[in-house]
Design an enzyme around this catalytic site. Sequence first.
Site, PDB file in Angstrom:
ATOM      1  N   GLN A   1       0.829  -1.205   0.000  1.00  0.00           N
ATOM      2  CA  GLN A   1       0.000   0.000   0.000  1.00  0.00           C
ATOM      3  C   GLN A   1       0.865   1.256   0.000  1.00  0.00           C
ATOM      4  O   GLN A   1       0.337   2.355  -0.133  1.00  0.00           O
ATOM      5  CB  GLN A   1      -0.906   0.005   1.234  1.00  0.00           C
ATOM      6  CG  GLN A   1      -1.920  -1.136   1.269  1.00  0.00           C
ATOM      7  CD  GLN A   1      -2.611  -1.228   2.620  1.00  0.00           C
ATOM      8  OE1 GLN A   1      -2.138  -1.899   3.522  1.00  0.00           O
ATOM      9  NE2 GLN A   1      -3.734  -0.541   2.762  1.00  0.00           N
TER      10      GLN A   1
ATOM     11  N   HIS B   1      -1.333   1.538  -4.599  1.00  0.00           N
ATOM     12  CA  HIS B   1      -1.785   2.928  -4.567  1.00  0.00           C
ATOM     13  C   HIS B   1      -0.930   3.869  -5.392  1.00  0.00           C
ATOM     14  O   HIS B   1      -1.063   5.087  -5.279  1.00  0.00           O
ATOM     15  CB  HIS B   1      -1.849   3.412  -3.114  1.00  0.00           C
ATOM     16  CG  HIS B   1      -2.841   2.665  -2.286  1.00  0.00           C
ATOM     17  ND1 HIS B   1      -2.803   2.633  -0.909  1.00  0.00           N
ATOM     18  CD2 HIS B   1      -3.911   1.898  -2.648  1.00  0.00           C
ATOM     19  CE1 HIS B   1      -3.795   1.883  -0.460  1.00  0.00           C
ATOM     20  NE2 HIS B   1      -4.467   1.418  -1.486  1.00  0.00           N
TER      21      HIS B   1
ATOM     22  N   CYS C   1       3.067  16.835 -26.715  1.00  0.00           N
ATOM     23  CA  CYS C   1       1.991  16.890 -25.739  1.00  0.00           C
ATOM     24  C   CYS C   1       2.174  18.045 -24.758  1.00  0.00           C
ATOM     25  O   CYS C   1       1.429  19.014 -24.775  1.00  0.00           O
ATOM     26  CB  CYS C   1       1.896  15.564 -24.977  1.00  0.00           C
ATOM     27  SG  CYS C   1       0.606  15.538 -23.719  1.00  0.00           S
TER      28      CYS C   1
ATOM     29  N   SER D   1      -2.574  -1.909   9.186  1.00  0.00           N
ATOM     30  CA  SER D   1      -3.683  -2.041  10.134  1.00  0.00           C
ATOM     31  C   SER D   1      -4.822  -2.879   9.586  1.00  0.00           C
ATOM     32  O   SER D   1      -5.781  -3.167  10.293  1.00  0.00           O
ATOM     33  CB  SER D   1      -4.210  -0.655  10.508  1.00  0.00           C
ATOM     34  OG  SER D   1      -4.626   0.041   9.348  1.00  0.00           O
TER      35      SER D   1
ATOM     36  N   LEU E   1       3.058  -3.742  15.425  1.00  0.00           N
ATOM     37  CA  LEU E   1       3.380  -3.290  16.775  1.00  0.00           C
ATOM     38  C   LEU E   1       2.274  -3.617  17.759  1.00  0.00           C
ATOM     39  O   LEU E   1       2.490  -3.614  18.974  1.00  0.00           O
ATOM     40  CB  LEU E   1       3.657  -1.785  16.776  1.00  0.00           C
ATOM     41  CG  LEU E   1       4.938  -1.338  16.073  1.00  0.00           C
ATOM     42  CD1 LEU E   1       5.027   0.192  16.077  1.00  0.00           C
ATOM     43  CD2 LEU E   1       6.176  -1.931  16.732  1.00  0.00           C
TER      44      LEU E   1
END
Length: 282
Positions: free
Chosen positions: A112, A130, A184, A223, A248
């Site tokens: 992620q 992501h 472009c 998480s 953790l």
Amino acid sequence: MASGIAATKAELAKLKCILSRAKNIVVLTGAGISVESGIPTFRGPGGFWRTYRSQDLASVGAFKRNPSLVWEFYYYRRELVLTKQPNKAHKALAEAEANLKAVGRRLTVITQNIDGLHQRAGSKEVVELHGSLFKTLCLKCHSMDTDTNSPICPALQGRGDPSTEGSQKDIPLEELPRCKNNDCKGLLRPYIVWFGENLHEDILARADYELDLCDACLVVGTSSVVYPAAMYAPTLAARGVPVAEFNLESTPATHLFKFHFEGPCTETIPEVLKDICDPSNM
């Protein structure tokens, strides 16, 4: 029943045995692995840049309203990441991938994170759910490019300091990062999946492919609450694939997994991956 350190060592030995037999290991990583390299999460308490949360700037609407501000935020993050180094967990994953490949087995990271630290550590098989701080997307020709230049464009040099709120004028639109294609020259945006956007179909397809092959999974520093990544490990566990969580603290999904190890991943991950190509561990 063993407890404390003895229990942890016993569970670690069981997991190492599983990993020593696995043919296709998938490692799901989140912000926790990069925090140990000194990279802030920009989410949750204290996760502010100037007076903004990442959610305030990570959207198409925010970019349309003020592309200069959004580019300053991502430029600051790019420059910050370039001052940090992959940690022992990143390096252990890269080393394990190379060692497994040499004996016809595979380890793939599905992350992620957008910081590129897995690749800088040497990992080759990385699925970035992501996007990446070091990739751009042209809004005109829709081409994607990798750009690690510092600065990414001259106008951003020296910009992005969190303490300069309101003290600098917006960068003119024509001076923001532009497409390298001479035909472009369209405006570039960070190649990041922003709030309200869907993950890219090719990336989802690659992740699904790796998850279908997976016969052992490690969940590292996440998480397990951001979708669709949050459903990956629970789905594997429901399928009977051994899943080990390294964090953790416990997460909402901890009870679904076969193993859970608490502590810095810079300590736990190198230990669990050590010698998993050694036949004596099988």
